[in-house]
Design an enzyme around this catalytic site. Structure first.
Site, short mmCIF file in Angstrom:
data_model
loop_
_atom_site.label_atom_id
_atom_site.label_comp_id
_atom_site.label_asym_id
_atom_site.label_seq_id
_atom_site.Cartn_x
_atom_site.Cartn_y
_atom_site.Cartn_z
N CYS A 271 60.00 34.27 58.88
CA CYS A 271 59.45 33.98 57.54
C CYS A 271 58.99 35.23 56.81
CB CYS A 271 58.31 32.96 57.64
SG CYS A 271 56.78 33.64 58.31
N HIS B 264 57.75 53.67 54.45
CA HIS B 264 58.40 53.20 55.68
C HIS B 264 57.54 52.21 56.47
CE1 HIS B 264 61.11 57.05 55.62
NE2 HIS B 264 61.47 56.14 54.74
N VAL C 231 54.12 56.33 59.11
CA VAL C 231 53.71 54.96 59.43
C VAL C 231 52.38 54.97 60.20
CG1 VAL C 231 56.09 54.12 59.47
CG2 VAL C 231 55.06 54.92 61.61
N ASP C 232 51.77 56.17 60.35
CA ASP C 232 50.63 56.30 61.26
C ASP C 232 49.29 55.86 60.67
OD1 ASP C 232 49.83 58.49 59.60
OD2 ASP C 232 50.94 59.90 60.85
N GLY D 98 55.38 68.68 54.45
CA GLY D 98 55.72 68.36 55.84
C GLY D 98 56.83 67.35 56.01
N CYS E 52 57.16 38.97 60.83
CA CYS E 52 57.94 37.86 61.40
C CYS E 52 59.40 37.98 60.98
CB CYS E 52 57.36 36.55 60.91
SG CYS E 52 58.32 35.13 61.43
N CYS F 16 54.68 30.64 61.70
CA CYS F 16 55.83 29.76 61.96
C CYS F 16 56.32 29.83 63.40
CB CYS F 16 56.97 30.10 60.99
SG CYS F 16 57.86 31.59 61.45
P1 OAD Z 1 60.81 65.27 60.24
O1 OAD Z 1 60.47 65.30 61.69
O2 OAD Z 1 62.24 65.10 59.87
O3 OAD Z 1 60.34 66.64 59.55
C1 OAD Z 1 59.04 67.13 59.72
C2 OAD Z 1 58.90 68.36 58.84
O4 OAD Z 1 57.53 68.78 58.91
C3 OAD Z 1 59.74 69.56 59.29
O5 OAD Z 1 60.43 70.07 58.15
C4 OAD Z 1 58.71 70.55 59.82
O6 OAD Z 1 59.07 71.91 59.57
C5 OAD Z 1 57.49 70.19 59.02
N1 OAD Z 1 56.19 70.51 59.66
C6 OAD Z 1 55.85 70.37 60.97
N2 OAD Z 1 54.57 70.69 61.15
C7 OAD Z 1 54.07 71.06 59.94
C8 OAD Z 1 52.79 71.51 59.49
N3 OAD Z 1 51.74 71.63 60.32
N4 OAD Z 1 52.65 71.80 58.18
C9 OAD Z 1 53.70 71.69 57.33
N5 OAD Z 1 54.93 71.27 57.69
C10 OAD Z 1 55.11 70.95 58.99
O7 OAD Z 1 59.89 64.18 59.56
P2 OAD Z 1 60.08 63.42 58.17
O8 OAD Z 1 60.66 64.31 57.13
O9 OAD Z 1 58.79 62.75 57.88
O10 OAD Z 1 61.90 57.44 59.26
O11 OAD Z 1 61.15 62.34 58.56
C11 OAD Z 1 61.52 61.38 57.61
C12 OAD Z 1 61.80 60.07 58.27
O12 OAD Z 1 62.77 60.27 59.31
C13 OAD Z 1 60.64 59.43 59.00
O13 OAD Z 1 59.79 58.69 58.15
C14 OAD Z 1 61.32 58.55 59.98
C15 OAD Z 1 62.38 59.52 60.47
O14 OAD Z 1 63.51 58.95 61.02
C16 OAD Z 1 61.92 56.22 59.81
O15 OAD Z 1 61.51 56.00 60.92
C17 OAD Z 1 62.53 55.19 58.91
ZN ZN Z 2 56.83 33.50 60.58
#
Ligand code: OAD
Ligand code: ZN
Length: 251
Positions: free
Chosen positions: A138, A127, A111-112, A195, A135, A158
């Site tokens: 609405c 995400h 989301v960054d 990642g 909002c 709204c």
């Molecule tokens: P995670 O924190 O679950 O996993 C990050 C992964 O990146 C791990 O497997 C690390 O080993 C790997 N990693 C870290 N540094 C790295 C690097 N320099 N190069 C390559 N790999 C690296 O993050 P996500 O899988 O993105 O959702 O998590 C999925 C979702 O869970 C997020 O979007 C968020 C979270 O809850 C919501 O907020 C809805």
């Molecule tokens: Zn609104």
């Protein structure tokens, strides 16, 4: 790159580079790990956000309704942190791939906004984006770069209460996002998984879909994940080092 004792790695890198240059269609799924080298914490693992914070208290609708100030403060804290970070070579390598191949889609769980900042255009933010507010009443979504609020933000249309424009646990993805992502995953020649811990659905299922539709799946991660079994090749290491190698000419 130092090739001594790394012939297997070199061969693997060359193989991936070959696959990427032959591909007519490439899809990419990224997770928090691609932004780690930019200084943004991941969610799981050592130093992960979910180590010190409980998702149930910060990333659900129930949590927000219980304590909107707490939830907003956490997102504003993350906005501030992200605002001081810049894209890294992995983000830029994906822009290079997008320019080179006709049919491309970047699917991110992040989301960054760093992919956009790097210059990626054909992308889906599964995400949402932390620099938006939505909002509750609405559904109006606006860009929002505020780093603090004295009063809780209200909808400009709204007057309803606003929330961070990100997807929380238990919520559905933004309209059309998964459809575009799945269409691309099932039609691509090469699918890169970068990642992500591969434990959050439906994002992780895209790699399985790509593989079962005949794509060559390449994972880049420090660790083994549930998607390592799905991948044809796993490149173990830092995405910010590996991606430029498989995209550039300097193996
Ligand atoms: P995670 O924190 O679950 O996993 C990050 C992964 O990146 C791990 O497997 C690390 O080993 C790997 N990693 C870290 N540094 C790295 C690097 N320099 N190069 C390559 N790999 C690296 O993050 P996500 O899988 O993105 O959702 O998590 C999925 C979702 O869970 C997020 O979007 C968020 C979270 O809850 C919501 O907020 C809805
Ligand atoms: Zn609104």
């Amino acid at each position: 790159m130092d090739c001594q004792g790394k012939t297997h790695t070199l061969k693997t890198l060359e193989q991936v580079r070959g696959k990427l240059s032959e591909a007519r269609s490439i899809s990419v799924l990224t997770g928090a790990g691609i932004s780690k080298p930019s200084g943004i914490p991941t969610f799981r693992g050592k130093d992960g956000l979910w180590r010190s914070c409980r998702a149930e208290d910060l990333a659900t609708m129930e949590a927000f309704l219980r304590n909107p100030r707490l939830v907003w403060d956490w997102y504003l804290y993350r906005r501030k942190l992200i605002s001081s970070c810049s894209p890294n070579p992995a983000h830029y390598a994906l822009v290079e791939i997008e320019i080179k191949v006709n049919d491309f889609l970047l699917i991110t769980q992040n989301v960054d906004g760093l992919h956009k900042m790097a210059g990626s255009k054909k992308m889906v933010e599964l995400h949402g984006n932390i620099f938006t507010s939505k909002c509750l009443n609405c559904g109006f979504v606006r860009e929002d770069f505020s780093l603090e609020y004295e009063e809780m933000p209200l909808c400009k249309k709204c007057g309803g209460m606003e929330r961070p424009g990100v997807v929380w646990f238990g919520e559905t993805l933004p309209e059309g996002a998964m459809e575009s992502a799945a269409a691309s995953a099932s039609a691509c020649d090469v699918f890169l998984v970068i990642g992500t811990s591969g434990v959050v659905q439906p994002a992780a299922s895209l790699a399985v879909l790509a593989r079962s539709s005949g794509a060559f799946v390449v994972e880049i991660n420090f660790e083994k994940t549930p998607l390592s079994e799905v991948a044809d090749i796993t490149l173990t290491g830092d995405a910010a080092e590996i991606l430029p190698l498989v995209v550039g000419d300097n193996l």
